[in-house]
Design an enzyme around this catalytic site. Sequence first.
Site, mmCIF file in Angstrom:
data_model
loop_
_atom_site.group_PDB
_atom_site.id
_atom_site.type_symbol
_atom_site.label_atom_id
_atom_site.label_comp_id
_atom_site.label_asym_id
_atom_site.label_seq_id
_atom_site.Cartn_x
_atom_site.Cartn_y
_atom_site.Cartn_z
ATOM 1 N N PRO A 290 -0.140 2.514 11.798
ATOM 2 C CA PRO A 290 -0.399 2.613 10.356
ATOM 3 C C PRO A 290 -1.798 2.067 10.060
ATOM 4 O O PRO A 290 -1.983 0.883 9.789
ATOM 5 C CB PRO A 290 0.695 1.728 9.743
ATOM 6 C CG PRO A 290 1.007 0.728 10.803
ATOM 7 C CD PRO A 290 0.772 1.397 12.128
ATOM 8 N N ASP A 467 -5.402 -1.642 12.363
ATOM 9 C CA ASP A 467 -3.951 -1.498 12.414
ATOM 10 C C ASP A 467 -3.359 -2.492 11.410
ATOM 11 O O ASP A 467 -3.473 -3.712 11.596
ATOM 12 C CB ASP A 467 -3.459 -1.784 13.833
ATOM 13 C CG ASP A 467 -1.969 -1.533 14.017
ATOM 14 O OD1 ASP A 467 -1.237 -1.535 13.010
ATOM 15 O OD2 ASP A 467 -1.543 -1.362 15.171
ATOM 16 N N HIS A 468 -2.738 -1.976 10.375
ATOM 17 C CA HIS A 468 -2.242 -2.848 9.303
ATOM 18 C C HIS A 468 -1.078 -3.718 9.766
ATOM 19 O O HIS A 468 -0.652 -4.628 9.034
ATOM 20 C CB HIS A 468 -1.824 -2.010 8.093
ATOM 21 C CG HIS A 468 -2.252 -2.594 6.790
ATOM 22 N ND1 HIS A 468 -2.077 -3.930 6.481
ATOM 23 C CD2 HIS A 468 -2.841 -2.035 5.699
ATOM 24 C CE1 HIS A 468 -2.543 -4.165 5.270
ATOM 25 N NE2 HIS A 468 -3.019 -3.030 4.773
ATOM 26 N N ARG A 469 -0.541 -3.451 10.962
ATOM 27 C CA ARG A 469 0.527 -4.309 11.469
ATOM 28 C C ARG A 469 -0.001 -5.643 11.967
ATOM 29 O O ARG A 469 0.722 -6.640 11.950
ATOM 30 C CB ARG A 469 1.265 -3.596 12.614
ATOM 31 C CG ARG A 469 2.004 -2.328 12.205
ATOM 32 C CD ARG A 469 2.555 -1.599 13.419
ATOM 33 N NE ARG A 469 1.484 -1.154 14.310
ATOM 34 C CZ ARG A 469 1.694 -0.529 15.475
ATOM 35 N NH1 ARG A 469 2.943 -0.291 15.875
ATOM 36 N NH2 ARG A 469 0.676 -0.153 16.228
ATOM 37 N N CYS A 471 -2.759 -7.311 10.867
ATOM 38 C CA CYS A 471 -3.357 -8.161 9.838
ATOM 39 C C CYS A 471 -3.316 -7.447 8.502
ATOM 40 O O CYS A 471 -3.029 -6.249 8.425
ATOM 41 C CB CYS A 471 -4.799 -8.532 10.192
ATOM 42 S SG CYS A 471 -5.959 -7.147 10.109
#
Length: 497
Positions: A290, A467-469, A471
């Site tokens: 994501p 990658d929004h996972r 941070c």
Amino acid sequence: MAQVLEFKLPDLGEGLTEAEIVRWLVEVGDVVAIDQPVVEVETAKAMVEVPCPYGGVVTARFGEEGTELPVGAPLLTVAVGAAEGSSGSAASPSSPSSPSSPSSPSSPSSASSSLSSPSPSPSPSSGSGTESSGGSGNVLVGYGTGAPAARRRRIRPDRLDRAVAEAPVSVAPVVAAPVAEVLVAEAPVHEGPVPVVSPLVRRLARQHDIDLRRLAGSGPDGLILRADVDRAIRTAEETAAATARVQAPVAAVVAAPNGVAAASDAERIPLRGVRGAVADKLSRSRTEIPDATCWVDADATELMAVRAAMNAATGPSAGPKVSVLALLARICTAALARFPELNATVDTAAREIVRLPGVHLGFAAQTERGLVVPVVRDAHTRNAESIGAEIARLTELARTGKLSPAQLTGGTFTLNNYGVFGVDGSTPIINHPEAAMLGVGRIMPKPWVHQGELAVRQVVQLSLTFDHRVCDGGTAGGFLRYVADCVEQPAVLLRTL
């Protein structure tokens, strides 16, 4: 007495499961030495010359140039000891023999892309008097060696036929088979639960209508790995494509007026080699990660002035020229030291973020073979000059197609300078399985408010895809703002040097 040994496409390392035959370096009837390169193949990572672990006479080759073979498929067979089996006449100076082909390869020591690593395992050696028992030490995964390279010779066809006819075959007869049949072996239907390495593999199989009960797992105790499912998907796609090619002419005849087949103007280009690997990695990145992108414009005037001053320095302390990419790379390593969340990867199966201790910095390089990403190892321990020298070395290897698979893998963060193509901005796709990529646009004069007045300054757009996972936006924004500050005020870097 001669023995016919089969040489299969070896494990080329780095998780590669297939390779395309680019060029044969030997013909049937040639005498090859142990460790002599016999074929040039292209993997998804690099061009590689594959040395043969046996010394003797080539009796058969499997696969034409352009054919893609999986690891473990037969490459060629060698009659080991065939020269002695011919009463020594092949090795005698008075025996007639065919001259060496102009395509005869150089010795393995001069082939920069040949594969080698130390191993104590010996292999059969040829009866040729030009080989010794000392061993060269060059090995492939699963094969050992026992003698140094000798010059290439060719056995007369009549002697080759006699030697092969008298030789006891030590392997099962090789039967040519379509690539699609070699890729996935026929496996019995599993009863009960199917052993699969992760839920991701199950989901991938479900998305492509792959029946896991009919797959033979290559992992321990028959465990089905992602590579097994990927192989089954490719086989299904190849079968569908072959069926479509057969049915297309019939459909064209039916659809065309007066029964005349209509020619198609569409060009079909196979997604394989480097292009196929890039397509797979980008698709996987967009499927699994994501990602989000933030960007900022920065005044690079001071950075360009500092670089000019560095490169204008003279005297004993003056080193090689420093590129803009090297300075940006050094800024990235300093930023990652402050924001280690972005030097990470995500273990999807374990649902864990894995923060990595060192920075292996990848940089995008466009070559004739396509886009590749060489990796500068331990970039966090290097200064701008050292990083620049390594970038220059790897770029030259990329242009000549001599990068090894190890030099193209293992990156933890990627720097993408798309400004060389004359564009200002982009939203990069993360180089899976990394967590972030910094994109750099072209540096060009633009109107800019500097010290309260409008002026013409050297401006660059910086974009960070992350990658929004691993941070949130605050961390990503802090990283990008630090990079921009170092570009605008290079003296900021002095605090971390």
